[in-house]
Design a protein around this motif. Structure first.
Motif, PDB file in Angstrom:
ATOM      1  N   UNK A  22       0.956  -1.161  -0.194  1.00  0.00           N
ATOM      2  CA  UNK A  22       0.030  -0.111  -0.010  1.00  0.00           C
ATOM      3  C   UNK A  22       0.762   1.293   0.032  1.00  0.00           C
ATOM      4  N   UNK A  23       1.761   1.091   0.937  1.00  0.00           N
ATOM      5  CA  UNK A  23       2.812   2.514   0.848  1.00  0.00           C
ATOM      6  C   UNK A  23       3.561   2.823  -0.471  1.00  0.00           C
ATOM      7  N   UNK A  24       3.808   1.673  -1.000  1.00  0.00           N
ATOM      8  CA  UNK A  24       4.692   1.634  -2.130  1.00  0.00           C
ATOM      9  C   UNK A  24       3.633   2.242  -3.421  1.00  0.00           C
ATOM     10  N   UNK A  25       2.478   1.788  -3.343  1.00  0.00           N
ATOM     11  CA  UNK A  25       1.398   2.082  -4.337  1.00  0.00           C
ATOM     12  C   UNK A  25       1.080   3.471  -4.212  1.00  0.00           C
ATOM     13  N   UNK A  26       0.983   4.030  -2.983  1.00  0.00           N
ATOM     14  CA  UNK A  26       0.762   5.324  -2.621  1.00  0.00           C
ATOM     15  C   UNK A  26       1.786   6.438  -2.868  1.00  0.00           C
ATOM     16  N   UNK A  27       2.940   5.917  -3.039  1.00  0.00           N
ATOM     17  CA  UNK A  27       3.917   6.961  -3.265  1.00  0.00           C
ATOM     18  C   UNK A  27       4.012   6.822  -4.902  1.00  0.00           C
ATOM     19  N   UNK A  28       3.670   5.875  -5.416  1.00  0.00           N
ATOM     20  CA  UNK A  28       3.601   5.869  -7.087  1.00  0.00           C
ATOM     21  C   UNK A  28       2.708   6.678  -7.504  1.00  0.00           C
ATOM     22  N   UNK A  29       1.553   6.458  -6.655  1.00  0.00           N
ATOM     23  CA  UNK A  29       0.336   7.326  -7.138  1.00  0.00           C
ATOM     24  C   UNK A  29       0.533   8.942  -7.034  1.00  0.00           C
ATOM     25  N   UNK A  30       1.115   9.208  -5.864  1.00  0.00           N
ATOM     26  CA  UNK A  30       1.637  10.553  -5.455  1.00  0.00           C
ATOM     27  C   UNK A  30       2.650  11.050  -6.646  1.00  0.00           C
ATOM     28  N   UNK A  31       3.400  10.334  -7.092  1.00  0.00           N
ATOM     29  CA  UNK A  31       4.594  10.507  -8.269  1.00  0.00           C
ATOM     30  C   UNK A  31       3.774  10.830  -9.398  1.00  0.00           C
ATOM     31  N   UNK A  32       2.670  10.030  -9.496  1.00  0.00           N
ATOM     32  CA  UNK A  32       1.842  10.374 -10.960  1.00  0.00           C
ATOM     33  C   UNK A  32       0.891  11.494 -10.996  1.00  0.00           C
ATOM     34  N   UNK A  33       0.871  12.147  -9.737  1.00  0.00           N
ATOM     35  CA  UNK A  33      -0.332  13.126  -9.517  1.00  0.00           C
ATOM     36  C   UNK A  33      -1.664  12.828  -9.242  1.00  0.00           C
ATOM     37  N   UNK A  34      -1.777  11.227  -8.706  1.00  0.00           N
ATOM     38  CA  UNK A  34      -3.028  10.983  -8.626  1.00  0.00           C
ATOM     39  C   UNK A  34      -3.634  10.899  -7.321  1.00  0.00           C
ATOM     40  N   UNK A  85       4.387   0.155  -8.398  1.00  0.00           N
ATOM     41  CA  UNK A  85       3.978   0.788  -9.528  1.00  0.00           C
ATOM     42  C   UNK A  85       3.316   0.100 -10.279  1.00  0.00           C
ATOM     43  N   UNK A  86       3.658  -1.143 -10.556  1.00  0.00           N
ATOM     44  CA  UNK A  86       2.945  -2.440 -11.218  1.00  0.00           C
ATOM     45  C   UNK A  86       1.333  -2.690 -10.671  1.00  0.00           C
ATOM     46  N   UNK A  87       1.403  -2.844  -9.376  1.00  0.00           N
ATOM     47  CA  UNK A  87       0.248  -3.128  -8.838  1.00  0.00           C
ATOM     48  C   UNK A  87      -0.794  -1.937  -8.961  1.00  0.00           C
ATOM     49  N   UNK A  88      -0.242  -0.683  -9.048  1.00  0.00           N
ATOM     50  CA  UNK A  88      -1.048   0.490  -9.311  1.00  0.00           C
ATOM     51  C   UNK A  88      -1.514   0.567 -10.822  1.00  0.00           C
TER      52      UNK A  88
END
Length: 108
Positions: free
Chosen positions: A20-32, A95-98
């Motif tokens: 979850x924390x890795x997905x959240x970081x990826x989402x934030x990096x993508x501006x989501x 990133x991949x799971x997101x």
């Protein structure tokens, strides 16, 4: 309020917490603006009945045996569901799971 809500479910909700924390970081990096959380498989019914309920449900590979039953429940509330790729899960590739969750949401 978050634009989309992604729920990950596994046996106890513990092993998906790092993901979850890795997905959240990826989402934030993508501006989501996504709310991403993990829960136990026993909490799925409660979360699907919540308001607001998740926009997508991703099952941990260790509970893939529940997929058919869970799919019936998610179909009833009109949300997509899939099983997290075992390799992406094992590598904790947020990133991949997101990307997989976004594909289910048609939000590429």
């Amino acid at each position: 309020m978050a634009e989309k809500i992604i729920m990950l479910a596994c046996s106890a909700g513990m092993s998906t917490s790092l993901l979850v924390s890795k997905m959240q970081k990826a989402a934030e990096a993508d501006g989501l603006d996504y709310k991403i959380f993990a829960t136990s498989s026993a909490d799925i019914d409660h979360q699907l009945a919540a308001d607001p309920h998740p926009d997508v449900l991703m099952l941990g590979p260790q509970v893939r045996y529940m997929a058919n039953d869970v799919k019936k429940k998610t179909d009833k509330v009109g949300i997509p569901m899939d099983i997290i790729n075992m390799s992406d899960y094992g590598m904790m590739n947020g990133e991949k799971v997101l990307q997989a969750a976004r594909a289910l949401l048609n939000d590429k």
